[in-house]
Design an enzyme around this catalytic site. Structure first.
Site, short mmCIF file in Angstrom:
data_model
loop_
_atom_site.label_atom_id
_atom_site.label_comp_id
_atom_site.label_asym_id
_atom_site.label_seq_id
_atom_site.Cartn_x
_atom_site.Cartn_y
_atom_site.Cartn_z
N ASP A 53 -25.83 -31.66 45.88
CA ASP A 53 -24.88 -31.32 44.82
C ASP A 53 -24.99 -29.84 44.45
OD1 ASP A 53 -27.32 -31.44 43.53
OD2 ASP A 53 -26.72 -32.96 42.06
N SER A 54 -25.92 -29.14 45.11
CA SER A 54 -25.98 -27.68 45.00
C SER A 54 -24.73 -27.03 45.57
CB SER A 54 -27.22 -27.14 45.72
OG SER A 54 -27.36 -27.70 47.01
N LYS A 126 -29.28 -39.85 47.58
CA LYS A 126 -30.40 -39.33 46.80
C LYS A 126 -30.06 -39.36 45.32
CE LYS A 126 -31.67 -34.86 46.67
NZ LYS A 126 -31.81 -34.58 45.21
N GLU A 128 -31.65 -38.54 41.23
CA GLU A 128 -32.65 -37.89 40.40
C GLU A 128 -33.09 -38.82 39.27
OE1 GLU A 128 -31.25 -34.15 38.93
OE2 GLU A 128 -30.66 -33.40 40.90
N GLU A 195 -39.72 -31.42 43.08
CA GLU A 195 -39.21 -30.06 42.88
C GLU A 195 -39.95 -29.32 41.76
OE1 GLU A 195 -35.07 -27.54 42.13
OE2 GLU A 195 -34.98 -29.69 42.58
#
Length: 277
Positions: A53-54, A126, A128, A195
């Protein structure tokens, strides 16, 4: 043109990543957002391509990852999957579930994970979060959709944190991260991204899990590493975090090429007779 007739190599699977951890073989992961880059990275032998999503930052120019939609993520993922398919077919393709595509409820999370998997041939999603998303992770993995977790600094929660500083430096947060990692593994996650956490904590998490950890700013003890492709290519001259190794200054190189092209066009040096019909 795509090399559709070239020999294909064994596709990286969740089982392969588990084997790599057990054998002490490090996992390489990079982001990819388009067909051309996916082909190059697959050909180079990168194990996992993350449709991150970066893309919200590096493709659309937003200051956070929050604005990108599930439809936009699927658009990028389709291009990446085609790129891998048209090269060696080896790299695993994982797609980020964007902000608010899984936070409302486990039912909504399952519906959107299914939508992502049905609309292109990616290998996993993925997500978070820790204990707050465990129910959703279990529900998604129970229907056969592989899930990669993400702990530590979670960009989708940037407004909660207020900064991009290193996470889990305090004992309470570090202990919660350890618990969350174990909960994600029990819920069925096949790997976890760590991260911007202290290296010692990342080593502890890695040793406590049977599934692989993939670090970004989390030290060398992780089972693998991930970076944003634009960062290692030096495409963003304003972004130089400590954890990024910039291998080339592509920003300056592209600018130099573009300036030379402008000069050649204005000076009637392009096209030449050899470049005309």
């Amino acid at each position: 043109m795509p090399h559709r007739d070239q020999p294909k190599t064994a596709h990286v699977t969740t089982r392969r990543l588990l084997d790599m951890k057990q054998q002490g073989e490090k996992i390489s992961m990079l982001t990819a957002y388009d067909y051309t880059m996916a082909r190059i990275l697959d050909r180079a032998g990168v194990d996992v391509l993350l449709v991150g999503d970066s893309a919200s930052n590096v493709f659309s120019g937003h200051s956070t990852t929050l604005p990108i939609t599930i439809e936009e993520m699927i658009y990028h993922a389709k291009a990446v999957v085609r790129g891998v398919h048209d090269e060696t077919g080896r790299a695993m393709v994982v797609i980020d579930m964007p902000f608010m595509s899984y936070q409302l409820s486990s039912e909504e999370a399952l519906r959107n994970a299914g939508k992502i998997m049905k609309e292109h041939e990616c290998d996993a999603v993925k997500m978070e979060g820790g204990h707050v998303i465990v129910e959703s992770v279990k529900r998604i993995t129970d229907v056969g959709i592989p899930v990669m977790g993400h702990l530590g600094l979670m960009p989708q929660s940037i407004y909660k944190y207020g900064s991009y500083r290193v996470r889990a430096q305090e004992e309470q947060e570090a202990e919660q991260l350890l618990r969350d990692a174990e909960l994600l593994e029990k819920a069925g996650a096949f790997a976890i991204v760590l991260e911007k956490i202290p290296s010692a904590l990342a080593a502890q998490v890695t040793a406590s899990l049977t599934i692989p950890t993939i670090g970004i700013g989390a030290g060398v003890a992780c089972d693998g590493q991930v970076l944003v492709i634009n960062d290692i290519l030096g495409l963003n001259r304003e972004f130089h975090p400590r954890f990024v190794r910039q291998y080339v200054d592509l920003n300056s190189m592209i600018e130099q090429v573009a300036r030379q092209y402008v000069t050649d066009v204005r000076g009637c040096d392009f096209p030449s007779s050899n470049e005309s019909y």
